[in-house]
Structures are given as C-alpha cells and as structure tokens.
Scaffold this motif. Structure first.
Motif: not given
Length: 276
Positions: A88-95, A192-202
């Motif tokens: 999935i990372k590869w696909a999102m990065g242009g693969g 962040n990329a898919y607009g899922l909101g905050v999952i991991i608190e900073a």
C-alpha cells in the motif's frame, strides 16, 4: 535499507541469496527469519526504490504467481501484515499495483483478518492492526470499513497497555520500540492522507521519541537490550525527521546527568567530558 540487489537476488541478515523459482520462497534449508524478510517486501519503500520500480512490479506479480493463498511462510500473519503495508505504501508513493495485485492484496487482508495474533500479542498484534488500518483506508469497498474498525479497535485497546507512561514500549527493547514508533508515525501519516482524523495522539509519539533518544548512545545507535540489533529498525535520526515531516516539534537531545525511565526500569547516566 536496500535489500534487493538484483532482480532475483536479495540480502537479509548479511546473507545474499538468489530466488529463482517458487521453491525458493519456502526453502527448508534457509533460515526462516531470512525467508520472512523475503516476504515482507521492505525493498519497495527502501532508499533508491524508484530506481528499482520495474524489478518491484515484476516481483509483486511473481509473488502472486508463486505463493498461492494459504501456502507457505508468506501467508503467516506477521509477514502478511508487513507486506500489506509495504504494497500500500508503494502504491501511494507512485508504484503501480495491477488489478491482479489489488485483488491479491484484498485476499491477503481477508486472510489476515481471520488470523490475528492475539495469542502472541505485543508487536505482532500491533503489526496486524496497522495492516488492517492501512487496508481499511486504502480500499473503498464495504468490507474495508470493517477492516478499519477492527484495526482501530485493536490499536485503541493495546496502546494503553503496550506504551508505558514513560513512553517506552512494554517489551522494553530499543529495537522493537523503534519499529513500533515507525508504526505509529505511519498510522498518523495514512490517517492524514485519508482524512481519518486523530488516531495517534501527538503526545504519545513525542514521548516515544524521548524514550528512544534516552536509550541511544551519543552516536544515535540503540543500546543492546532485549533482542536489539543494528540494521533492523529505523535509526533515531530517521524517525525524528519523519516526525518533523508530520509537524511534530524538533526533537531535543537528552540532557546530561541521570535520566530515569521509571516504568521501563532503565537509568541513563551521561557525563559530558570537555576536550583538554
């Protein structure tokens, strides 16, 4: 770190091997951990991966052809989890994932979803959850929502137990801690990329960065506690740069003197000696 050095040659654990036929994916004469690494597909997102994109495209298709569903090392839950994320990372990065690869990826997620590693817990279960979150964000069909919900439920249940109050991962291994920290940053990134909101608190990520910095020597390399080794997890500098790209503050080096990680049970003592 690059592990694919030719179209059929890979280096893992300081050992180079060629993979020329379907038998090689599950060769009983080869160390299982080496074979696990082969099935992870980490090289898709390693340094210089864009220069190997054609190799990667053919490797993905070859894996599908030579590793039928449910058979061999590649279909164990942990390798599936890492491979799902890497594809999935590869696909999102242009693969370019072919329609066949997309279909295979969905099959892998369904297979994983029914074989989560609750019996092992720890970093394995978090890797399973991360894969479900990635797949749930990436796919659009109805079942993707179920994957995302299941992955988030595991993550939210495990985080309070696995991440201690001092920021350390409960396995107390600097190497595994760095792996988990990268997982948290990856989850934050895809959210962040898919607009899922905050999952991991900073605050969780920043405490984990502080813990890892405390457990590193001045050269930035991890201390060897609890099954830790070099070259497996990302280095502190790489993780700090990743966090900054996600808008986390610049990380400060640990102060000199005595630093105590109470819940983890570690104490760091550093004395700065001036040059004479």
């Amino acid at each position: 770190m690059q592990s694919m050095v030719a179209e059929d040659t890979f280096v893992f654990l300081s050992e180079s091997r060629t993979v020329v036929n379907k038998v090689a994916w599950n060769d009983s004469a080869v160390e299982k951990l080496w074979l696990y690494n082969l099935h992870y597909f980490d090289d898709l997102n390693a340094a210089g991966a864009a220069n190997r994109r054609e190799w990667h495209m053919r490797l993905v298709e070859r894996w599908i052809e030579e590793n039928p569903p449910g058979y061999g090392n590649g279909w164990e839950p942990y390798p599936i989890s890492l491979r799902i994320v890497n594809w999935i990372k590869w696909a999102m990065g242009g693969g370019a994932l072919s329609s066949r690869a997309i279909a295979s990826l969905a099959i892998q997620v369904r297979f994983l979803s029914e074989r989560l590693e609750f019996h092992l817990l720890g970093n394995h279960l978090l890797a399973n959850a991360k894969a479900l979150i990635f797949a749930g964000a990436f796919f659009e069909q109805e079942e993707a929502g179920e994957w995302l919900t299941k992955g988030l439920a595991i993550l939210r249940r495990e985080m309070p137990e696995q991440i201690l109050a001092d920021g350390g991962h409960f396995e107390r291994s600097p190497m595994y801690h760095a792996v988990i920290l990268e997982d948290m940053l990856d989850i934050e990134n895809i959210a962040n990329a898919y607009g899922l909101g905050v999952i991991i608190e900073a605050g969780v990520v920043d405490k984990m960065r502080d813990w890892l910095a405390t457990m590193c020597h001045p050269d930035g390399e991890i201390a060897f506690f609890n099954d830790a080794a070099f070259g497996i997890a990302p280095r502190l500098m790489a993780l700090s740069e990743y966090a900054q790209r996600l808008k986390h503050p610049v990380h400060q080096a640990p102060s000199h003197g005595v630093l105590q990680l109470v819940e983890s049970g570690y104490v760091r003592l550093e004395k700065k000696t001036p040059f004479s």
